[in-house]
Structures are given as C-alpha cells and as structure tokens.
Design an enzyme around this catalytic site. Structure first.
Site, PDB file in Angstrom:
ATOM      1  N   CYS A  87     -66.501  56.274  19.658  1.00 11.66           N
ATOM      2  CA  CYS A  87     -67.859  56.143  19.744  1.00 11.66           C
ATOM      3  C   CYS A  87     -68.139  54.833  21.084  1.00 11.66           C
ATOM      4  O   CYS A  87     -67.793  55.143  22.207  1.00 11.66           O
ATOM      5  CB  CYS A  87     -68.422  55.507  18.339  1.00 11.66           C
ATOM      6  SG  CYS A  87     -70.461  55.318  18.916  1.00 11.66           S
ATOM      7  N   HIS A 174     -68.210  59.263  13.882  1.00 13.47           N
ATOM      8  CA  HIS A 174     -66.824  57.817  13.689  1.00 13.47           C
ATOM      9  C   HIS A 174     -66.378  59.084  12.544  1.00 13.47           C
ATOM     10  O   HIS A 174     -66.745  59.331  11.462  1.00 13.47           O
ATOM     11  CB  HIS A 174     -67.557  56.997  12.919  1.00 13.47           C
ATOM     12  CG  HIS A 174     -68.618  55.927  14.084  1.00 13.47           C
ATOM     13  ND1 HIS A 174     -68.431  55.337  14.268  1.00 13.47           N
ATOM     14  CD2 HIS A 174     -69.929  55.412  14.597  1.00 13.47           C
ATOM     15  CE1 HIS A 174     -69.046  54.202  14.788  1.00 13.47           C
ATOM     16  NE2 HIS A 174     -69.418  54.877  15.046  1.00 13.47           N
ATOM     17  N   GLU A 176     -63.650  58.099  11.246  1.00 10.25           N
ATOM     18  CA  GLU A 176     -63.131  57.067   9.542  1.00 10.25           C
ATOM     19  C   GLU A 176     -64.067  56.908   8.193  1.00 10.25           C
ATOM     20  O   GLU A 176     -63.993  57.048   7.616  1.00 10.25           O
ATOM     21  CB  GLU A 176     -63.172  56.244   9.930  1.00 10.25           C
ATOM     22  CG  GLU A 176     -64.327  54.827  10.569  1.00 10.25           C
ATOM     23  CD  GLU A 176     -64.781  54.922  11.642  1.00 10.25           C
ATOM     24  OE1 GLU A 176     -65.848  53.767  12.317  1.00 10.25           O
ATOM     25  OE2 GLU A 176     -64.319  55.976  12.719  1.00 10.25           O
TER      26      GLU A 176
END
Length: 515
Positions: A87, A174, A176
């Site tokens: 990002c 994202h 994660e």
C-alpha cells in the site's frame, strides 16, 4: 525489541503507520521465520547490522506527496536486499524510483477482485483471480522505470508491480489481512521464494531469549507483577517467576470491576497452585470513588490505568527494593494505542494510562507477541489449559463493558449476565471456537412486559467474535438455539434486564470491546 541469535533468518518490517503493520510480522512468524517491526526512521546501517534476509514496507495513513509524508533512509535501497512495499510502501517505492502517485477519485475500502497479469515470484502458484482487501486513497498511476504491472483490479489499474532484476515488489492491497484470501501465500512467496528464508523461529527460542533478557535487566532487583488472572498477566507472572524466582512479588488488585468469582480464583490458582508471593489489595471503594460521574470511555480507561499504578506505588512503598513493574502488554495493545506513526484507535490500559510520576521501570516481556502466541507460550511454560484458554479480559475490566457512568447496579448486571453467557458457551462446546465473548451494558432502557406488567429496564448486548490474533475479527455465528438459551436465562435470572441484542459487526470497522 528482541534480537535473536544470528542463525535465525529475519525479515524487517518498516512501520509507516498502518494499523495492520503488526499483522505483517505476525504472518511471517506463522511461517517459522522471525520478524521484527522497526520505525521508518531506522538507518540503512542499522538494518545492515541486523543482517536481515529482506525488508517489508508497511502501509500507512499518509500520502507520499502530502505535507508530513513519511520517508525512509534512501540508502536502504542500496543494500541489495529484497524489498516488498504494501500500500503506502508501494507508493513510496514508486516515488523513490521516479513513478507517479496520485489521489484516487474515491477511497477504496473493502474487498476487491485482483487479476494477476504477470506471474512474478510473488504470485507463483497463485490463482489468476483472487479476493484481496483494499484500504487506500491514493493510486500508482505511472510505473517507475524497470517495473512492470503484476496485477490489476477494477478500480486500481496498478494493484501490483515488480522489478525482479532488483528484487523489488509492491502491492496496493493488504495481503496481511485475512480478508485477502491468498494473502498468506503471497507473503510466503516473498519470504521463501524471493528472500530465501529458512524456518527456525519458535516459542522455545523466545523463552530462551526472554529469560536471559529478564535476568540481565533485573539483576538482583525485585519485580512487582500486575496480576489479574487473565492470560496475559498469568503468562507474564509465570515467565518472570521462572527467570528470577522469589524476586517476583505479584500484586492482585480487586478493583470491583472483575468477573464473577474471579478474585477467589486468582488467589487459589497463583498463591496456592503456583506457590507465588501474591498480595491481594481490596481497592473497590477507591476505584468507584474515582469513577463516579465519569462517562467518557477514554477518561475511564486513563483513570483506571492511573489508579492501578498508584495502588502499586502504595503497595511498593510498604515493600523493600521494588524497582520494576511487570505488565502483560501485547503487540496488539500497542498498535491500538497508536505508535509514532499509527493513528490512535483508543488508548490501551497498559500503554495509555501511565502517570508521568510513576516510580517503576516497566518490564513488558510479551510486547512483541500476539495473543495466540501468548497462549502457545503459556502452554510451553506448563500453565494449565483453563488459564491459557481463558477469555481475554481487559485491564479496565467491566468498567469498559458498562458504557457511560459506572454504578454498582450496572456492574452487577454485566457480571451476572456475563457469567450466564460463559456458562452456556462452555456447555455448547463453543469456548475453543470463539475467540472472545462477553456481555456489555449500553446504558439504554426499553419498554417490556414481564408478568403482565409493563417494565422499563436495561438492554444487554452480547459480543462474540472469531479471530486468530485479535487484529481483525468476525462476529461469531452462534447457533440460534444457544443464543435463545442465553437470552432467556439472562432476562429471567438477572434483575432489571428485559431485552437482549447480539452484535453482528466485524473488526474493522468496529473494535472488539464496545469502549
């Protein structure tokens, strides 16, 4: 931050302010590779001295072209290490190498379908289409020289890019966050496929390093431990006791904001079971006087945090040579309270309410761990399952589950309703499936009918979520018949309650606790 022995491969994560940055390190640890989070201000020389296998730039709330934009030491790009920008991290990399970043027409937040256009090492063995989690207001609109587009989405023409000759990779989403369905695999591809890491990190390593660190820090001094009987403080107490033995004194403060039967259980488990020196302090009246008339949740948290420390200060003055205070602060506590770069969600009781004149030095041996890692650590230390798998319980206790002003009547409603909820969840065999479950009192009253009479009583809210690490969570799908039993019992057995509601909000956008 713990620095492990050199034989352990390490991935460094640079913090640019994302609320998800700890998740990146967590995901990497799940693969058996050690990962540390460091501020974006770290120098290239400092990173070089750590000898990491790769670097990840986290996301962040800023714009790379805005005033106060966060940057890194440009020499980091000269280290020759693989770099993965997520990002904001991708946008920073784009800017660094001469690409273009612009504000998007509208902020993209939520799930999106990603289409893989170029199978770089990052996307090896991944499907051509996958759901990912977006959270950004800016876009990369022009690639830097030497980079190619790896992936696109409907609203993001450059959702992934790479320069494989230099081992530089970036994604706008994202990976994660668990909402990204193949995010773990993508990070794993970077860690193993690009960086060439080997597994080697586990909880035994952590215990070995942390015991040595505690002994070195404390020396022949004495430590006070803030013992609540919850998972975090229990693991802290046992870990420190293992390191320094009787140099540890545990102080258990009964502030009147505990769950039903908790005070008695703590004393029995730790004083009798673990043979620790535990001092019980009855501070119910003291806390209630301080909280009288206070409605603001942030003020309540800080009052409770301050009072805790002052109580410890008072008790320590009665003891000799108490220099350190041990707390069960976790990674998630720190990120929710805001770092130097992250925006604050809410101040945490372990990190936001400490008075400036505190007389102790802090020891926080769990502040690099997530909740699930703490449970593993507890098991490794031989702590019984009934403690290791105990429900997470915040330091402010029921004080933040009574919304608004706290009264004895409201506390009793939450205490009794919560006991019923816990009992029924355990009976249904759901206690290991649900990450956290509790009741809260929003403070609103509603009209009801009980025994042919009109009532005007409180509404109790039930909150139950599934999660892995507490950073993201989904509301638990409790079977309707179980919810019905819970509702009927609370209304029939708890005075001044005539309505039950169930919270069906995920995190984000909501936090797990209501205050």
């Amino acid at each position: 931050m713990i620095i492990l022995k050199k034989q352990h491969d390490t991935i460094i994560v640079l913090d640019f302010g994302s609320q998800y940055n700890q998740l990146i390190a967590r995901r990497i640890r799940e693969f058996g590779v050690y990962s540390e989070l460091h501020p974006h201000t770290i120098t290239a020389e400092e990173i070089k001295a750590m000898n990491p296998k790769g670097i990840i730039f986290s996301g962040g709330p800023n714009s790379v072209y805005g005033e106060g934009a966060l940057h890194c030491d440009e020499k980091i790009f000269d280290l020759g290490l693989p770099i993965f920008g997520i990002c904001y991290g991708m946008q920073l990399m784009t800017q660094q190498f001469g690409g273009t970043v612009e504000r998007a027409n509208h902020r993209e937040y939520g799930k999106a379908v990603l289409k893989v256009e170029n199978e770089s090492k990052l996307y090896a063995n991944l499907p051509e289409e996958q759901v990912v989690w977006m959270s950004h207001g800016d876009l990369v609109t022009g690639l830097p020289e030497g980079f190619v587009v790896d992936a696109t989405s409907e609203s993001c023409p450059i959702a992934g890019m790479s320069n494989e000759a230099k081992n530089l990779y970036g994604v706008q989403f994202h990976p994660e966050v668990r909402h990204s369905e193949h995010g773990n695999d993508l990070i794993k591809n970077f860690v193993f496929g690009v960086c060439g890491c080997s597994e080697g990190w586990n909880m035994e390593n952590f215990i070995e390093v942390e015991l040595e660190k505690i002994r070195e820090t404390v020396g022949d001094k004495k430590v006070l431990c803030a013992l609540s009987g919850g998972v975090d403080s229990s693991v802290v107490a046992v870990l420190i006791h293992k390191a320094i033995g009787d140099q540890l004194t545990c102080i258990f403060v009964d502030h009147g904001l505990l769950r039903k039967g908790e005070a008695e259980g703590v004393m029995k488990t730790f004083s009798e079971g673990f043979h620790m020196n535990v001092i019980k302090v009855d501070a119910k009246e003291r806390f209630m006087n301080k909280l009288k008339g206070v409605e603001d949740p942030e003020q309540k948290r800080k009052i409770i945090g301050n009072e805790f420390i002052y109580v410890f200060d008072d008790e320590a003055s009665k003891l000799e040579g108490m220099d350190f205070l041990a707390q069960g602060t976790l990674y998630t506590d720190i990120v929710e309270s805001g770092t130097a770069t992250a925006q604050t969600i809410k101040s945490h009781h372990n990190v936001g309410g400490l008075p400036e004149d505190m007389q102790f030095k802090l020891i926080e041996p769990l502040n690099t761990l997530f909740k699930d890692e703490v449970r593993v650590l507890g098991s490794e230390l031989g702590i019984p399952d009934e403690i290791v798998w105990r429900q997470p319980f915040p330091g402010p206790g029921l004080g933040i589950r009574v919304l608004g002003e706290i009264t004895e009547e409201k506390l009793e409603i939450v205490r009794e309703s919560d006991a019923i909820l816990r009992e029924e969840i355990i009976k249904a065999g759901l206690d290991r499936e649900i990450w956290q479950y509790f009741t809260a009192l929003p403070g609103m009253r509603s009209v009801g009918v009980m025994g042919d009479e009109r009532t005007y009583d409180y509404t109790v809210g039930i909150r139950a979520v599934t999660s892995i690490d507490g950073m993201t969570a989904d509301w638990a799908r409790i079977p309707w018949d179980v919810l019905e039993k819970i509702s009927v019992r609370i209304v029939n057995e708890v005075k001044h309650v005539n309505r039950i509601v169930y919270d069906v909000t995920s995190k984000p956008p909501a936090t797990i606790e209501w205050e």
